[in-house]
Design an enzyme around this catalytic site. Structure first.
Site, PDB file in Angstrom:
ATOM      1  N   LYS A 218     -10.856  -0.642  10.080  1.00 21.07           N
ATOM      2  CA  LYS A 218     -11.016  -1.834   9.228  1.00 21.07           C
ATOM      3  C   LYS A 218     -11.328  -3.057  10.070  1.00 21.07           C
ATOM      4  O   LYS A 218     -11.498  -4.156   9.546  1.00 21.07           O
ATOM      5  CB  LYS A 218      -9.738  -2.080   8.430  1.00 21.07           C
ATOM      6  CG  LYS A 218      -9.457  -0.980   7.401  1.00 21.07           C
ATOM      7  CD  LYS A 218      -8.165  -1.280   6.668  1.00 21.07           C
ATOM      8  CE  LYS A 218      -7.567  -0.057   6.033  1.00 21.07           C
ATOM      9  NZ  LYS A 218      -8.122   0.262   4.723  1.00 21.07           N
TER      10      LYS A 218
ATOM     11  N   HIS B 270       0.874  -1.173   0.000  1.00 21.51           N
ATOM     12  CA  HIS B 270       0.000   0.000   0.000  1.00 21.51           C
ATOM     13  C   HIS B 270       0.915   1.228   0.000  1.00 21.51           C
ATOM     14  O   HIS B 270       2.019   1.180   0.541  1.00 21.51           O
ATOM     15  CB  HIS B 270      -0.836  -0.045   1.280  1.00 21.51           C
ATOM     16  CG  HIS B 270      -1.941   0.950   1.358  1.00 21.51           C
ATOM     17  ND1 HIS B 270      -1.729   2.263   1.683  1.00 21.51           N
ATOM     18  CD2 HIS B 270      -3.269   0.816   1.174  1.00 21.51           C
ATOM     19  CE1 HIS B 270      -2.894   2.907   1.696  1.00 21.51           C
ATOM     20  NE2 HIS B 270      -3.844   2.038   1.391  1.00 21.51           N
TER      21      HIS B 270
ATOM     22  N   ASP C 280       2.879  -4.484   7.943  1.00 24.60           N
ATOM     23  CA  ASP C 280       1.616  -3.796   7.700  1.00 24.60           C
ATOM     24  C   ASP C 280       0.507  -4.827   7.909  1.00 24.60           C
ATOM     25  O   ASP C 280       0.290  -5.700   7.071  1.00 24.60           O
ATOM     26  CB  ASP C 280       1.590  -3.243   6.267  1.00 24.60           C
ATOM     27  CG  ASP C 280       0.242  -2.601   5.939  1.00 24.60           C
ATOM     28  OD1 ASP C 280      -0.663  -2.641   6.789  1.00 24.60           O
ATOM     29  OD2 ASP C 280       0.106  -2.081   4.811  1.00 24.60           O
TER      30      ASP C 280
ATOM     31  N   GLN D 229      -4.661  -5.530   6.815  1.00 23.61           N
ATOM     32  CA  GLN D 229      -5.617  -6.470   6.210  1.00 23.61           C
ATOM     33  C   GLN D 229      -5.512  -7.862   6.816  1.00 23.61           C
ATOM     34  O   GLN D 229      -6.182  -8.783   6.342  1.00 23.61           O
ATOM     35  CB  GLN D 229      -5.406  -6.532   4.679  1.00 23.61           C
ATOM     36  CG  GLN D 229      -5.572  -5.207   3.970  1.00 23.61           C
ATOM     37  CD  GLN D 229      -7.019  -4.694   3.978  1.00 23.61           C
ATOM     38  OE1 GLN D 229      -7.956  -5.405   4.321  1.00 23.61           O
ATOM     39  NE2 GLN D 229      -7.188  -3.434   3.598  1.00 23.61           N
TER      40      GLN D 229
ATOM     41  N   CYS E 177      -4.822   2.569  -3.697  1.00 23.11           N
ATOM     42  CA  CYS E 177      -3.575   3.088  -3.087  1.00 23.11           C
ATOM     43  C   CYS E 177      -2.437   2.085  -3.211  1.00 23.11           C
ATOM     44  O   CYS E 177      -1.604   1.961  -2.290  1.00 23.11           O
ATOM     45  CB  CYS E 177      -3.773   3.474  -1.625  1.00 23.11           C
ATOM     46  SG  CYS E 177      -5.097   4.632  -1.382  1.00 23.11           S
TER      47      CYS E 177
HETATM   48  N1  PMP Z   1      -2.040  -0.721   4.474  1.00 26.46           N
HETATM   49  C1  PMP Z   1      -3.031  -1.438   3.945  1.00 26.46           C
HETATM   50  C2  PMP Z   1      -2.735  -2.842   3.488  1.00 26.46           C
HETATM   51  C3  PMP Z   1      -4.294  -0.912   3.828  1.00 26.46           C
HETATM   52  O1  PMP Z   1      -5.279  -1.635   3.296  1.00 26.46           O
HETATM   53  C4  PMP Z   1      -4.537   0.420   4.273  1.00 26.46           C
HETATM   54  C5  PMP Z   1      -5.916   1.058   4.141  1.00 26.46           C
HETATM   55  N2  PMP Z   1      -6.414   1.037   2.834  1.00 26.46           N
HETATM   56  C6  PMP Z   1      -3.477   1.130   4.829  1.00 26.46           C
HETATM   57  C7  PMP Z   1      -2.252   0.541   4.922  1.00 26.46           C
HETATM   58  C8  PMP Z   1      -3.660   2.516   5.357  1.00 26.46           C
HETATM   59  O2  PMP Z   1      -4.585   2.521   6.399  1.00 26.46           O
HETATM   60  P1  PMP Z   1      -5.296   3.878   6.860  1.00 26.46           P
HETATM   61  O3  PMP Z   1      -5.824   4.513   5.615  1.00 26.46           O
HETATM   62  O4  PMP Z   1      -6.381   3.405   7.771  1.00 26.46           O
HETATM   63  O5  PMP Z   1      -4.277   4.695   7.546  1.00 26.46           O
END
Ligand code: PMP
Length: 427
Positions: free
Chosen positions: A243, A140, A217, A220, A383
């Site tokens: 999430k 991401h 990270d 997920q 993203c």
């Molecule tokens: N890493 C992953 C794998 C994600 O799915 C996300 C959220 N789309 C993020 C980081 C960033 O999380 P946040 O937008 O809640 O800060």
């Protein structure tokens, strides 16, 4: 008893799901972006404001004391969910504004250590020209960009793990990708586009062999899988409350206690300082307070703890089993003519986050066509542009499950996608 046995009672706890969209019952398959919240989480936030609202760790009054207890209890609940330490003086969970904030906090703190901040103990985090930071092509942007920036600031080199044809991180290349120069490995536990679970063990083993710090990270993974940070032996991990059935505006940074103690702060201000002077440097507090400058979103943090409890009450093994069933249904997308899954085609080592491409139809058109039937999916690059480039596309469609989805909802999506190409008259 499986989740399916009590599915109706779980489902009814999500008021938002009980509505019609464009004349159809809502089918929410966008939980990788943000999950919906059970009534108990929504209620916890407003109950906090109704009965205990006060600043934490300050003030001699009773509400401040109650607020502090609720705040620290929430930290303990979050710790329990991921098997982290929670005893006073041993805390391994830091509250942040979200996973992005946690990852930026780390990258900034590593950058500060590189400038000499934090003294000798922090030198283990310092980066200089010739050092390497390793990520993967599945990251991401919230992992890629803070660590790419850190590399630029410190003169370190950014390297990455490649992916196989189905988007899995090539973990068995760890011994060549991670070298004696590697200082940091920042890697996704589960790809937010591919849904693939990274085989973390060989990466952590190799990183520790060369003395590198592993940042996971876990955005997920924590909401969908039983995750144990001590067992995984990662050094730091970042994820978001929103999430995992909790509120927005709250995230978590896990760190091994001895590392948090050595890590210099990244944000400065109130509530993180023991002694402040005009004419000499301040003395900062021990973790976790050292990393929690400023007034915290206490109501949301308390509600995040309720979300963790809610998940633990169901049990992560049961959550996993239920979502595996939905994953198998979602993977039938791959049998629809013209549809390609951008991730593993088999249900093993993946979660129910399934990105797909419909040949000849732009993801925005797919999304709108699906939405007209009351089904919410995500379209775009999620993203994660490099992983889309890996698959030779700029954007994709993504369906993602949660414990409140039924296998029938996944089937509904597959049926709807089966109608897309005919609707847009793609041959
Ligand atoms: N890493 C992953 C794998 C994600 O799915 C996300 C959220 N789309 C993020 C980081 C960033 O999380 P946040 O937008 O809640 O800060």
């Amino acid at each position: 008893m499986s989740v399916l046995d009590e599915f109706e009672s779980i489902r009814q706890q999500f008021p938002i799901l009980d509505q019609q969209i464009h004349g159809h019952p809502l089918v929410y398959l966008d939980s990788a972006a943000t999950s919906q919240k059970p009534e108990s989480v929504i209620e916890a936030e407003s109950e906090f404001y109704r009965t205990i609202n006060a600043g934490v760790h300050r003030g001699a009054h009773e509400l401040a004391a109650r607020s502090t207890v609720a705040f620290e209890e929430s930290r303990a609940k979050i710790a329990r969910l991921v098997n982290a330490n929670a005893q006073e003086g041993e805390e391994e969970i830091v509250f942040t504004a979200g996973a992005t904030a946690s990852l930026n906090l780390l990258a900034t703190a590593f950058g500060n250590a590189s400038l000499g901040q934090g003294g000798a103990a922090a030198q283990r985090f310092a980066l200089h020209a010739g050092d390497e930071i390793v990520v993967s092509k599945a990251e991401h942007h919230s992992v890629l960009l803070p660590f790419q920036e850190l590399a630029q600031r410190t003169g370190a080199t950014l390297k990455w793990f490649d992916l196989d044809d189905e988007g899995r991180v090539l973990a068995d290349t760890a011994s060549t990708v991670i070298t004696a120069q590697t200082k940091v490995v920042a890697i996704t536990h589960v790809g937010n586009t591919t849904g693939a679970i990274t085989n973390i063990a060989p990466i952590v083993k190799r990183a520790h062999e060369v003395g590198a710090i592993v940042v996971l990270d876990a955005c997920q993974s924590v909401p969908h899988l039983a995750v144990d940070f001590h067992a995984l032996d990662v050094d730091f991990a970042a994820w978001s409350a929103h999430k995992m059935y909790g509120p927005t505006g709250v995230g978590f940074l896990y760190g091994k206690r001895e590392l948090l103690e050595a890590l210099p702060p990244a944000n400065f201000g109130g509530s993180m300082v023991e002694l402040a002077f005009m004419d000499k440097p301040a003395q900062y507090m021990a973790p976790p307070a050292r990393f929690e400058a400023g007034t915290q979103p206490v109501a949301q943090i308390v509600a995040a703890g309720v979300a963790a409890d809610w998940l633990m009450n169901i049990g992560m093994e049961r959550v996993e089993a239920h979502e595996a069933m939905i994953t198998r249904e979602l993977l039938k997308l791959g049998e629809v003519e013209g549809v390609r899954i951008l991730g593993p085609n088999s249900p093993e080592q993946r979660i129910g986050t399934v990105a797909f491409d419909v040949a000849g139809v732009h993801p925005h058109d797919v999304g709108q066509f699906i939405d007209a039937q009351g089904i919410a999916i995500r379209v775009g690059h999620h993203c994660a542009q490099p992983v889309h480039r890996h698959f030779g596309v700029f954007a994709s469609n993504r369906a993602s499950s949660a414990v409140y989805n039924s296998p029938q909802e996944a089937q509904q999506l597959v049926d709807a996608v089966a109608g897309v190409r005919a609707f847009f008259r793609v041959k």
